[in-house]
Design a protein around this motif. Structure first.
Motif, mmCIF file in Angstrom:
data_model
loop_
_atom_site.group_PDB
_atom_site.id
_atom_site.type_symbol
_atom_site.label_atom_id
_atom_site.label_comp_id
_atom_site.label_asym_id
_atom_site.label_seq_id
_atom_site.Cartn_x
_atom_site.Cartn_y
_atom_site.Cartn_z
ATOM 1 N N UNK A 1 0.828 -1.174 0.063
ATOM 2 C CA UNK A 1 -0.109 0.051 -0.225
ATOM 3 C C UNK A 1 0.858 1.222 -0.001
ATOM 4 N N UNK A 2 1.917 1.293 0.644
ATOM 5 C CA UNK A 2 2.918 2.265 0.636
ATOM 6 C C UNK A 2 3.383 2.635 -0.653
ATOM 7 N N UNK A 3 3.847 1.561 -1.409
ATOM 8 C CA UNK A 3 4.243 1.655 -2.686
ATOM 9 C C UNK A 3 3.136 2.355 -3.497
ATOM 10 N N UNK A 4 2.133 1.798 -3.598
ATOM 11 C CA UNK A 4 0.854 2.287 -4.291
ATOM 12 C C UNK A 4 0.636 3.812 -4.101
ATOM 13 N N UNK A 5 0.801 4.367 -2.852
ATOM 14 C CA UNK A 5 0.579 5.674 -2.534
ATOM 15 C C UNK A 5 1.805 6.483 -2.876
ATOM 16 N N UNK A 6 2.892 5.781 -3.032
ATOM 17 C CA UNK A 6 3.974 6.493 -3.549
ATOM 18 C C UNK A 6 4.013 6.692 -5.045
#
Length: 481
Positions: free
Chosen positions: A311-316
């Motif tokens: 999810x963090x990669x998606x947000x980035x």
């Protein structure tokens, strides 16, 4: 964006209908052409008929007058001369070039008198045809290759029926002149129809030009220039001006909605990334101190950590795209030797992927790029190549030149991309295989970011793929500022 796509498709269909039987331009031109042909044809036919009637009336009136006064003239001459001499004198008096008169007895067996030029004017066969076809009232008849006005009348002298007078007026010359005039009229009408149709078609096309301008604008407009795109029509009809105003208002509303969407995505990505990063940190800390946890608890923590990192990669990725859409993505362009940069990225990728990555370069190639952004692009492409190809298949990086520009190819021998998907793989959140993308951790944003970064460096990216054989992503980068 879906509304823009629908509008583009609608305008494109309008543009394609210029030569379509269902198009507005074709229908208007065809209907006006039909009315024009019917109108001019009716005028031409009526004019031809009227000219024919005038010609017939002019000559038949003269023949009828001769037939009407013939008996009276014969009676006047017969008072001073013998009857046969009076008949001949009367015929000689009214004879003119092209007019032939002869008189026969009541039983039509004896020729009493005739014009001097009758024998040379008509053959025996024609004489028989003329006698058989003589009407009581003057009419035009085609005889051989000539046109004649024929008339038959009785000759009465002192109340006694002497015989019958036959009159034949040759109007061939006038008839041929009339035919020539009618043919000229037909040619003029055809030329007038063609010229008028060309003028009407050009006028209709010019009147529909604003629609073509709207089509061109809709085809060239992008989300980045929605706020600047305006359609200006100065000499268009009021209906098209109103349509242009509605078009501009729609663009303005789309621009506002797009800006709100970008701002929302940017804010949400920024606000969620920090707390999720903290959560990932705590989960990783718990995993490092998981000596007293059961296997089920460890598995749960590992799953939670993996999903949180994903999810963090998606947000980035969303934050990067939002920055690029807002124009906040900055590029530090410099001249870079691609051979060294590609070799460096290949070495890094081999360590993390445990795959063999082959680098091919025949010469030293330079390009004007942002070093860090290009590394990010290559890492994304190599990561895709690794995910979608077998472990024993190498990933190839090829450096070269094409059309005075630098070129990098990323090639894998994997499953490939179906032809119908190749034009859409750079769209956001588009994934060829939904189930496989989930298993590999993809969100459908990697290639969209790659395309955004490459275009931000004034480059282009294309894909060629043969399902089941290979896939090649080709980057073309500028070599000058």
């Amino acid at each position: 964006m879906q509304l823009i796509h629908q509008f583009r498709e609608a305008i494109r269909r309008v543009r394609q209908r210029h030569f379509d039987p269902a198009s507005l331009q074709f229908r208007l031109t065809a209907e006006i052409a039909l009315l024009l042909v019917l109108g001019l044809s009716s005028v031409a036919i009526w004019t031809s008929w009227k000219m024919q009637q005038i010609l017939i009336a002019t000559h038949t009136q003269g023949v009828e007058n001769i037939a009407t006064r013939f008996s009276r003239d014969v009676e006047l001459y017969s008072e001073m001369l013998p009857l046969e001499t009076g008949l001949q004198k009367t015929i000689d008096k009214v004879s003119v070039p092209g007019l032939v008169i002869w008189v026969k007895s009541t039983d039509e067996q004896t020729l009493l008198a005739q014009s001097d030029g009758m024998d040379s004017a008509f053959s025996t066969t024609e004489k028989l045809m003329l006698i058989a076809a003589m009407p009581l009232k003057p009419q035009v008849y085609p005889v051989g290759n000539r046109y004649l006005i024929l008339c038959k009348s009785s000759v009465t002298v002192r109340g006694k029926l002497l015989g019958k007078v036959y009159i034949a007026q040759d109007v061939t010359r006038d008839q041929r002149q009339l035919v020539t005039a009618i043919q000229s009229l037909a040619i003029v009408c055809v030329l007038a129809i063609i010229m008028t149709l060309v003028a009407i078609a050009l006028r209709i096309r010019r009147s529909l030009q604003p629609l073509q301008d709207m089509s061109q604008m809709a085809g060239a407009i992008s989300a980045e220039d929605l706020d600047q795109a305006k359609l200006h029509l100065s000499h268009a009809p009021s209906e098209l001006k109103e349509l242009a105003q509605m078009f501009n208002r729609m663009l303005s509303r789309l621009s506002d909605a797009w800006e709100q969407q970008r701002q929302f995505v940017s804010n949400v990505s920024h606000e969620l990334r920090t707390p999720l990063t903290v959560v990932v940190g705590y989960l990783q800390s718990l995993l490092r101190r998981s000596h007293n946890l059961s296997d089920y608890q460890k598995e749960a923590l590992e799953t939670a950590t993996s999903e949180a990192e994903r999810t963090v990669r998606l947000l980035q990725d969303l934050l990067d795209l939002a920055r690029a859409d807002s124009g906040y993505m900055h590029y530090r362009l410099e001249t870079v030797i691609l051979n060294d940069l590609v070799a460096e990225v290949a070495g890094m990728a081999e360590k993390f992927s445990h795959r063999f990555i082959r680098v091919e370069a025949e010469e030293q190639v330079e390009a004007v790029v942002d070093r860090d952004r290009l590394k990010q692009v290559l890492i994304n492409l190599i990561d895709n190549a690794v995910k979608y190809s077998e472990f024993d298949q190498p990933v190839e990086l090829i450096v070269g030149r094409v059309a005075q520009q630098a070129m990098i190819q990323v090639r894998d021998r994997g499953a490939g991309i179906p032809l119908q998907d190749q034009s859409r793989i750079f769209e956001r959140f588009y994934r060829v295989d939904e189930a496989r993308a989930r298993s590999t951790g993809g969100h459908g944003l990697g290639l969209a970011i790659v395309k955004t970064l490459v275009e931000g460096m004034s480059g282009t990216i294309t894909v060629r793929s043969k399902p089941g054989e290979e896939t090649i992503f080709e980057l073309v980068l500028p070599t000058q500022y």
